[in-house]
Design an enzyme around this catalytic site. Structure first.
Site, short mmCIF file in Angstrom:
data_model
loop_
_atom_site.label_atom_id
_atom_site.label_comp_id
_atom_site.label_asym_id
_atom_site.label_seq_id
_atom_site.Cartn_x
_atom_site.Cartn_y
_atom_site.Cartn_z
N ARG A 1 -9.45 -6.72 0.63
CA ARG A 1 -8.61 -5.80 1.41
C ARG A 1 -8.42 -6.36 2.83
O ARG A 1 -7.35 -6.33 3.40
CB ARG A 1 -9.26 -4.41 1.52
CG ARG A 1 -9.44 -3.65 0.23
CD ARG A 1 -8.14 -3.30 -0.42
NE ARG A 1 -7.20 -2.66 0.49
CZ ARG A 1 -7.27 -1.38 0.93
NH1 ARG A 1 -8.22 -0.60 0.49
NH2 ARG A 1 -6.37 -0.89 1.77
N ARG B 1 -2.10 6.32 7.34
CA ARG B 1 -2.62 6.80 6.06
C ARG B 1 -2.43 8.31 6.01
O ARG B 1 -2.87 9.01 6.92
CB ARG B 1 -4.09 6.47 5.86
CG ARG B 1 -4.68 7.33 4.73
CD ARG B 1 -6.04 6.94 4.30
NE ARG B 1 -6.01 5.70 3.55
CZ ARG B 1 -6.93 5.37 2.64
NH1 ARG B 1 -7.93 6.19 2.37
NH2 ARG B 1 -6.86 4.23 2.01
N ASP C 1 -9.00 4.23 -11.36
CA ASP C 1 -9.11 4.87 -10.05
C ASP C 1 -9.61 6.29 -10.29
O ASP C 1 -9.64 6.75 -11.44
CB ASP C 1 -7.72 4.87 -9.37
CG ASP C 1 -7.73 5.44 -7.96
OD1 ASP C 1 -8.82 5.61 -7.37
OD2 ASP C 1 -6.63 5.73 -7.43
N CYS D 1 -10.17 0.34 -7.15
CA CYS D 1 -9.86 0.25 -5.72
C CYS D 1 -11.00 0.78 -4.86
O CYS D 1 -11.10 0.42 -3.69
CB CYS D 1 -8.58 1.02 -5.43
SG CYS D 1 -8.67 2.74 -5.95
N GLN E 1 -3.46 -2.16 -0.97
CA GLN E 1 -4.45 -2.24 -2.05
C GLN E 1 -3.95 -3.20 -3.14
O GLN E 1 -4.69 -4.06 -3.63
CB GLN E 1 -4.68 -0.85 -2.66
CG GLN E 1 -5.64 -0.84 -3.83
CD GLN E 1 -7.06 -1.18 -3.41
OE1 GLN E 1 -7.61 -0.56 -2.52
NE2 GLN E 1 -7.68 -2.16 -4.05
N HIS F 1 0.22 2.63 -2.42
CA HIS F 1 -0.91 2.03 -1.69
C HIS F 1 -0.70 0.50 -1.72
O HIS F 1 -1.44 -0.24 -2.38
CB HIS F 1 -2.22 2.42 -2.36
CG HIS F 1 -3.44 2.22 -1.50
ND1 HIS F 1 -3.38 1.75 -0.20
CD2 HIS F 1 -4.77 2.42 -1.75
CE1 HIS F 1 -4.60 1.67 0.29
NE2 HIS F 1 -5.45 2.08 -0.62
#
Ligand code: CP
Ligand code: NVA
Length: 313
Positions: A300, A108, A231, A272, A138, A135
């Site tokens: 997730r 990440r 988001d 998310c 996600q 991502h």
């Protein structure tokens, strides 16, 4: 057509076919069922996963770490304070060393190029746990949650409100285009999706007789939406832009009025997470009946476990 993902990295969903994404979702469904019955499998026994974090994380770290450990594997958390990455030792050298010692790497951080270099030089599967651009894990959880809710993904209309050029919006757009869904990015011109990726997604959608569009007007964009997604307005690493973002994104806040604009009583709300309540979404919407954010967060873990099963075993 049989799907074989062994040894493959997940850097962006652009590299995955609809059949491969379908397969990952099917495996995720199975592991979710197993988790409900507390079935123990120890699929990753004797394996190690290096997890490198340049940016913070709650869900992604927990999902990878718990999914790997509960199957008997050994996840190793590495922050930039712990390893030589880019300081004293080049990224390529770190990747080669990791590749000799671990079975897989999760990264990440900031640059997409970093996760690509890790994959190129390590020779083991590398998972993108979020970069500035994408991502992908996600988006897999998002698809799983949408499918659980509506029973199918086909022709579902997803509207992403706000910073439509960010990592989460981009991966969701790719996922929707590939899976035969309709996607609308609704935000200000300044934060329009990357034109090259938008064009690619428009073409993929066209082949499926669906659409991917950028529509700045919320009223037009939200009509008949099945999913309203948002988001944060300021992603990690963009803190300097916070002030400007507040003013240009204010018209895109997801509130009761926006949810009503869909004209569809069955619309669900997704995020998310982490969420800044009162900015991109109101307290009422995220805590309300239409919100699916906790299922989404749980998924997730199941989708990430599915990715590791498919690429490691
Ligand atoms: N959605 C998500 O990636 O959350 P974290 O930043 O907590 O990992
Ligand atoms: N767009 C957000 C997502 C966090 C999960 C960020 O990059 O900070």
């Amino acid at each position: 057509m049989s799907v074989n993902l062994k040894g493959k990295s997940l850097l962006t969903l652009l590299d995955f076919t609809p059949e491969e994404i379908r397969y990952l979702l099917d495996v995720a469904k199975q592991v979710k069922m197993e988790s409900r019955s507390r079935l123990k499998q120890e699929r990753f026994k004797g394996m190690t996963l290096a997890m490198i974090f340049e940016k913070r994380s709650t869900r992604t770290r927990l999902a990878f770490e718990t999914a790997f450990a509960e199957e008997g594997g050994h996840p190793i958390f590495l922050s930039l304070n712990d390893i030589h990455l880019g300081v004293k030792e080049s990224l390529e050298d770190t990747a080669r060393v990791l590749g000799r010692m671990v079975n897989a790497i999760m990264f990440r951080g900031y640059k997409q190029e970093t996760v690509e270099t890790l994959a190129r030089y390590s020779g083991v599967p590398v998972y993108n746990g979020l970069t500035d651009d994408f991502h992908p894990t996600q988006a897999l959880a998002d698809l799983m949650t949408i499918e659980e809710n509506f029973g199918s993904l086909k022709r579902i209309k997803v509207v992403f409100m706000g910073d439509t050029r960010n990592n989460v919006a981009t991966s969701l757009m790719i996922a929707c285009a590939k899976m035969g869904m309709n996607f609308v990015a609704c935000g200000p011109e300044e934060l329009k999706p990357n034109p090259e990726i938008l064009k690619k997604c428009e073409e993929i959608a066209k082949e499926n007789n669906t659409s991917v569009e950028f529509i700045p007007d919320p009223k037009l964009a939200l009509k008949n939406a099945d999913v309203v997604y948002t988001d944060v307005w300021v992603s990690m690493g963009e803190e300097k832009e916070a002030k400007e973002r507040m003013s240009i994104l204010k018209p895109y806040q997801v509130n009761d009025e926006k949810m009503d604009m869909t004209g569809n009583p069955d619309t669900i709300f997704m995020h998310c997470l982490p969420a800044v309540k009162g900015q991109e979404v109101t307290y009422e919407v995220i805590e309300g009946k239409q919100s699916r954010v906790w299922d989404q967060a749980e998924n997730r873990k199941h989708t990430i476990k599915a990715v590791m099963i498919a690429t490691l075993l």
